[in-house]
Design an enzyme around this catalytic site. Structure first.
Site, short mmCIF file in Angstrom:
data_model
loop_
_atom_site.label_atom_id
_atom_site.label_comp_id
_atom_site.label_asym_id
_atom_site.label_seq_id
_atom_site.Cartn_x
_atom_site.Cartn_y
_atom_site.Cartn_z
N PHE A 1 0.18 6.64 0.17
CA PHE A 1 -0.60 7.38 -0.83
C PHE A 1 -1.98 6.74 -0.88
O PHE A 1 -2.08 5.50 -0.88
CB PHE A 1 0.02 7.25 -2.23
CG PHE A 1 1.30 8.01 -2.43
CD1 PHE A 1 1.32 9.19 -3.15
CD2 PHE A 1 2.51 7.54 -1.93
CE1 PHE A 1 2.50 9.89 -3.36
CE2 PHE A 1 3.69 8.23 -2.13
CZ PHE A 1 3.69 9.41 -2.85
N ASP B 1 -3.79 6.26 -3.19
CA ASP B 1 -3.88 5.42 -4.39
C ASP B 1 -3.56 3.96 -4.10
O ASP B 1 -3.94 3.08 -4.86
CB ASP B 1 -2.90 5.93 -5.44
CG ASP B 1 -2.96 7.43 -5.62
OD1 ASP B 1 -3.41 7.89 -6.66
OD2 ASP B 1 -2.55 8.16 -4.69
N PHE B 2 -2.83 3.70 -3.01
CA PHE B 2 -2.44 2.32 -2.70
C PHE B 2 -3.57 1.56 -1.98
O PHE B 2 -3.40 0.42 -1.59
CB PHE B 2 -1.19 2.28 -1.82
CG PHE B 2 0.01 3.01 -2.36
CD1 PHE B 2 0.05 3.49 -3.67
CD2 PHE B 2 1.14 3.22 -1.56
CE1 PHE B 2 1.17 4.17 -4.16
CE2 PHE B 2 2.25 3.89 -2.05
CZ PHE B 2 2.27 4.37 -3.35
N GLU C 1 0.08 -3.79 2.79
CA GLU C 1 -1.06 -2.99 3.26
C GLU C 1 -2.21 -3.86 3.76
O GLU C 1 -2.87 -3.52 4.74
CB GLU C 1 -1.56 -2.06 2.15
CG GLU C 1 -0.67 -0.85 1.90
CD GLU C 1 0.53 -1.13 1.01
OE1 GLU C 1 0.66 -2.27 0.52
OE2 GLU C 1 1.34 -0.21 0.79
N HIS D 1 -0.42 8.10 -8.15
CA HIS D 1 0.05 8.81 -6.95
C HIS D 1 -0.60 10.19 -6.79
O HIS D 1 -0.07 11.04 -6.09
CB HIS D 1 1.57 9.02 -7.00
CG HIS D 1 2.38 7.77 -6.83
ND1 HIS D 1 2.49 6.82 -7.82
CD2 HIS D 1 3.12 7.31 -5.80
CE1 HIS D 1 3.27 5.84 -7.40
NE2 HIS D 1 3.67 6.11 -6.17
N GLU E 1 4.15 2.80 6.65
CA GLU E 1 5.43 2.68 5.95
C GLU E 1 6.20 3.99 6.08
O GLU E 1 5.65 5.06 5.79
CB GLU E 1 5.18 2.35 4.47
CG GLU E 1 4.56 0.96 4.30
CD GLU E 1 3.78 0.82 3.00
OE1 GLU E 1 3.73 1.76 2.19
OE2 GLU E 1 3.17 -0.26 2.80
#
Lengths: 339, 86, 341
Positions: free
Chosen positions: C92, C94-95, C69, C138, C38
């Site tokens: 990130f 975190d994703f 994702e 994040h 992205e």
């Protein structure tokens, strides 16, 4: 509606000023009075107010990382929300959540930082209302960049197949950070996604708050009456970049200028003037709205920061002590409650 | 220090046109004093508001002086360093 | 400073530029290497991880993808199974949860489930780390989460020099490599890096093999094992401690899988004291793993141990709280003093 829009716009303008403090001449994300990233929603007000006008406090709303306008329209406590954004102790989450993670259970508002993440919980809120035989509704906000995300598409299906009282609100601001809409999806409008789930898909163009209001009235009415979900897409525009600090070098100048020219607030003001409201009346709405914002920011900045040790609290609402206690330490929502 | 045969490294040439700000900050130097640089090689990176820009060496030669260190602010017409042409 | 031959001075690069240099080189050498993620094309990566690649390689090889994702990380796995060498970026770390099934059950396990007959030669890159108040979704590092499940090699550079050599190795590796870069080390204008990650970087390609921890500072009294941003925080602590006569050895792990236990054990043989510093959560993670490994192998030589990591709380937003939970220089210093007392 006009009042909420003016409040939301002025709020973002004031936050922008505050956020950029200490970030000149070079932008440093860690400097200044507001911590972290900041995603401002100036230009997206129509989508927030047109829908939330029809919602009660016990209706749930989930919003994404760009949440302030929706929070304001939903009636989130402005002082405590502002304190949260400034990372202060009396903030909605005591400074733990921040601008992307605002929670106000009094009006059943929540937002979160990952794309389409709020869709499944909104479906869950709709499920809870249905199971309890209540007429509550849930609205899930997402950007047009999120319409390809699994969490969104799976939520559409679950809400449809269970006939749940959910309205999915896509805010189409044309840009998923640097990716223009035509490069992330082959359908022209996000509302077309509804077809695959056999639910109504409605699109409102031109940042038109009145048209959003009308479309939302039907969608929410339908949900409240037990007739299932709707996908509502609203064209909005992004006036301030994806986040503060976004150089927007990928975005054509004409597009930025066009966004500045498409002002939903001015559009509504025109409609009101046409209906006989004079400029003096509009100013009487604008001025107190701005005062309220200024007061919230001033109040927030006077509040103390959290203590470092506060970081250790709230990991659990019922802190583990080896064995589960008989008495929960946290007051859980009563069935049928949430007024 | 400002002997005429030393060429100033200036940011004015790469200053984005649509930026009104006249002050910027040096973010990174990619060459240390004494390094032999090629003409056009990025010698440092500056940040003006939100935009970061590489500043190329105006001539080939030796970077003899860094006059604005990392994290230091400067204005549009300041020399960032000097190169002694090869 | 002594006068050096001008040509002898290498240019310095930031960590992001060193990564991009390695990626660009591999893409030039091998048409099967491509990058997707992205905002990696026109934007150049939110953390400059792909700056300039679109201009050279075009949209076919530097692909912006829809926010999905599961689909695009899974597609990277599929292309890799067919023998291509995708680099897929998760903006990130975190994703990762959005695509956990593709990462945990497909990317990591294909080699094993296929009895070694199907390889997944891809690189999963992701930005990690806090220190700029971006809160719970994040700011994580999640090093341990990837290292825990067998099948993924896990790499964490702390300097530009290492970033380049590890990236070359990652792209050439036939297994899935998770390459985690700390935002604070990238050398981005709007997130100033500490002194240290920007280093001299040779222009020619070179590889740093995984499983080769680097003794970045030699010392006789205490071994500090760490990675990523905390290598630099450990240096700072070591400087202060040196003034008090405490001689700290700093080991930069550089990769968690494979883990270079030999270098750690050798150092413990010398110092007998261990401090493990990690920006990941304390429990069930890197610090526990290192301590357990050392205890298994060198229990008799081990005089004292301390762990410094994020106490088991999500990363809070407000500055006083984030500063409290993310280990800082003082925390490292205190832990070193404690094992010396």
């Amino acid at each position: 509606m006009f009042e909420d829009m003016v409040t939301a716009r002025y709020y973002e303008e004031r936050l922008q000023e505050e956020y950029l403090e200490g970030k000149q001449p070079a932008f440093d994300i860690s400097a200044g009075p507001i911590p972290g990233e900041l995603h401002l929603a100036a230009g997206q007000e129509a989508a927030a107010v047109g829908v939330c006008q029809h919602l009660r406090d016990d209706d749930a709303v989930t919003a994404p990382h760009r949440p302030h306008h929706v929070a304001i329209a939903k009636g989130v406590d402005l002082n405590r929300m502002t304190a949260e954004i400034f990372g202060r102790k009396p903030g909605l989450s005591g400074g733990k959540g921040g601008h992307m993670h605002l929670y106000d259970p009094d009006v059943n508002f929540a937002c979160s930082g990952i794309i389409a993440e709020g869709c499944p919980p909104a479906v869950g809120a709709g499920l809870a209302a249905k199971k309890r035989n209540e007429d509550g509704v849930a609205a899930a906000y997402l950007g047009e960049g999120a319409i390809s995300q699994g969490a969104f598409l799976e939520s559409l299906n679950l809400a449809a197949v269970q006939k749940l009282p959910v309205v999915f609100v896509v805010e189409d601001n044309d840009w998923a950070i640097s990716m223009p809409k035509e490069r992330v999806s082959d359908v022209e409008d996000g509302s077309q996604r509804a077809g695959g789930f056999d639910m109504p898909g409605v699109r409102v163009d031109y940042d038109d708050a009145t048209a959003v209001y009308d479309a939302a009235e039907e969608a929410i009415g339908r949900a409240r009456a037990g007739n299932g979900p709707t996908l509502l897409e609203v064209q909005v525009h992004r006036r301030m970049g994806h986040f503060m600090g976004d150089p927007e070098t990928y975005r054509p100048d004409e597009d930025k200028e066009a966004a500045q020219g498409r002002d939903s607030i001015e559009r509504l003001a025109e409609e009101l003037r046409a209906a006989g409201v004079d400029d003096g009346d509009l100013d009487e709405i604008r001025e107190p709205a701005r005062d309220r914002v200024d007061e919230a920011i001033a109040w927030a900045k006077e509040q103390p920061e959290p203590d470092p040790e506060d970081a250790y609290e709230d990991v659990f609402v019922n802190p583990p002590s080896g064995a589960t206690t008989d008495e929960p330490t946290h007051e859980l929502a009563e069935p049928g409650g949430g007024d | 220090m400002t002997e005429p045969d030393r060429i100033a490294i200036e940011a004015a040439d790469v200053w984005p046109e649509d930026v009104e700000e006249t002050e910027a900050v040096v973010v990174n130097w990619f060459a240390r004093e004494g390094r032999r640089v090629e003409a056009g090689e990025p010698v440092c990176e500056i940040q003006i508001e939100k935009v970061s820009v590489d500043v190329p060496a105006p001539v080939a030669g030796e970077l003899v002086a860094i006059e604005c260190d990392e994290e230091e602010a400067f204005t549009r017409d300041d020399a960032l360093g000097r190169i002694e042409p090869a | 400073m002594a006068q050096q031959e001008p040509q002898a001075i290498e240019r310095d690069l930031t960590m992001s530029r060193a990564m991009v240099e390695a990626i660009g080189h591999e893409m030039r050498e091998n048409d099967e290497v491509f990058y997707m993620g992205e905002d990696v094309a026109d934007y150049g990566g939110i953390f400059d991880s792909t700056e300039g690649l679109l201009e050279e390689f075009g949209r076919d090889r530097v692909m912006d993808v829809p926010i999905s994702e599961t689909a695009y990380l899974g597609a990277a796995v599929g292309a890799a199974q067919r023998g291509m060498r995708p680099i897929a970026e998760l903006m990130f770390v975190d994703f990762f949860g959005v695509a956990m099934d593709q990462i945990y059950n497909v990317m990591a396990k294909t080699a094993y489930m296929s009895g070694g007959s199907v390889a997944v030669p891809m690189v999963l890159t992701a930005a990690v780390g806090g220190t700029y108040n971006d809160a719970a979704q994040h700011s994580q590092t999640l090093y341990g989460t990837f290292a825990h499940l067998p099948g993924m090699k896990v790499v964490v550079p702390s300097t530009a020099y290492d970033a380049k050599g590890l990236m070359h190795n990652a792209i050439r590796d036939d297994d899935p490599v998770v390459y985690l870069f700390h935002k604070r080390l990238m050398g981005i204008g709007w997130m100033p890096a500490p002194d240290g990650p920007k280093t001299a970087v040779p222009e020619e390609p070179y590889v740093i093999p995984f499983g080769s921890a680097d003794v970045k500072r030699e010392g006789a009294d205490v071994t500090v094992v760490t990675l990523g941003l905390h290598v630099h925080r450990a240096f700072e602590a070591a400087e202060t401690l040196a003034e008090d006569g405490i001689d700290v050895e700093v080991i930069d792990l550089r990769s968690l899988v494979p883990l270079d236990t030999e270098t750690i054990l050798e150092s413990i043989g010398k110092t007998g004291r261990l401090v493990v510093v990690d920006e990941d959560y304390l429990s069930f993670g890197v610090t526990g793993e290192i301590v357990a490994t050392v205890a298994e192998e060198r229990l008799a030589e081990l005089e004292a141990v301390e762990r410094v990591a994020v106490p088991d709380v999500p990363i809070p937003y407000a500055r006083p709280m984030e500063d409290e939970v993310v280990p800082n220089v003082d925390d490292i210093e205190a832990a070193v003093r404690s094992v010396c007392s």
